[in-house]
Design an enzyme around this catalytic site. Sequence first.
Site, PDB file in Angstrom:
ATOM      1  N   LYS A  21       0.829  -1.211   0.000  1.00  0.00           N
ATOM      2  CA  LYS A  21       0.000   0.000   0.000  1.00  0.00           C
ATOM      3  C   LYS A  21       0.860   1.256   0.000  1.00  0.00           C
ATOM      4  CE  LYS A  21       0.616   1.058   4.543  1.00  0.00           C
ATOM      5  NZ  LYS A  21       0.854   2.366   5.207  1.00  0.00           N
ATOM      6  N   ASP A  66      -6.034  -0.474   4.468  1.00  0.00           N
ATOM      7  CA  ASP A  66      -4.808   0.316   4.558  1.00  0.00           C
ATOM      8  C   ASP A  66      -4.533   1.049   3.253  1.00  0.00           C
ATOM      9  OD1 ASP A  66      -2.744   1.296   6.035  1.00  0.00           O
ATOM     10  OD2 ASP A  66      -1.681  -0.596   6.262  1.00  0.00           O
TER      11      ASP A  66
END
Length: 346
Positions: free
Chosen positions: A194, A247
């Site tokens: 991420k 996330d």
Amino acid sequence: MINSKQKIAVLGAGSWGTALAALVARHDYPTILWGRDVRVIQSIDIQHQNFRYLPSIMLPQTLRATTDLAAAVSGADWVLVAVPSYAFTETLCRLAPLLSIGVGVAWATKGFEPGSGRFLHEVAREILGGDAPLAVVTGPSFAKEVTLGLPTAVTVHGEDACFTQMVANAMHGPMFRAYTGNDVIGAELGGAMKNVLAVAIGVADGMQLGMNARAGLITRGLNEMLRLSAVIGARPETLMGLAGLGDLVLTCTGDLSRNRRLGFALGRGQSLSDAIREIGQVVESVQTSDEVMRHAEQNGVELPISEAVRAVLREEITPYAGMKVLLAREQKPEYLDILFKANCSL
């Protein structure tokens, strides 16, 4: 009255380590925070503030802080490591001889071991041995919001169910939900990838490419997470949960995200060195982009967004050129069955 709760040692007095130490201290766990910076540690221990990383936010008076690692872990029931990925191996090497038998170690570090590309659980297992209970804490969580007591949800993954639950129980409270799982690979992969994908979204925002571009990049970024997860032994549902999608959304859209801010600065024309200097804290994506692509190339998986981010962070291409490469890709089906066909191209 004697406090019967476990004693917790938190290693790493940056924003995230401080936030987690404050969290469990507020839940009445005897907590001690270890860090290297004498001024930061003194400000936490005496003034109950981390003036450098979380200025103007009061910390629990019960939270203690020290620069003495041996003192921090002495008598600890378990240890929570929250140092940057580049310091993870060295910190565990220092920690290992100080640990008593049976003391568990959890970490909230996101990324891979720099240079080798190893997952952090592999590093921890090698250094701490086969019997130490291990767990990873991950999910959409900005340190500042956690310290301010704003609602947050994370997930704790580990092979030892009892230790995993122990870590989750210490964190879980009225404003902080801690879920559990046992997919350590998936949890670590989501937390690492991420950061890389957030740079791409930041670049697009910096170039003012619009909300459509942002949504497209986030969705195709999730596709890249799922694609890689399918060939390295992670479960797709982990990447569709807090460790992955959760996330990813936070890091790609929140202004507190260092990785998104880096991408935004690059998209506005700033140099990499100036952008990192202005952020003033570790930006994990700079190193992690290399390690993500190492895993992709070793497994024959195509990750065009991550590859473009790596090229931009290596200063091999400009952000504008990176976006042109992505937009010029051949048209193809979306392949919603990518969970089962990991090797089809994006």
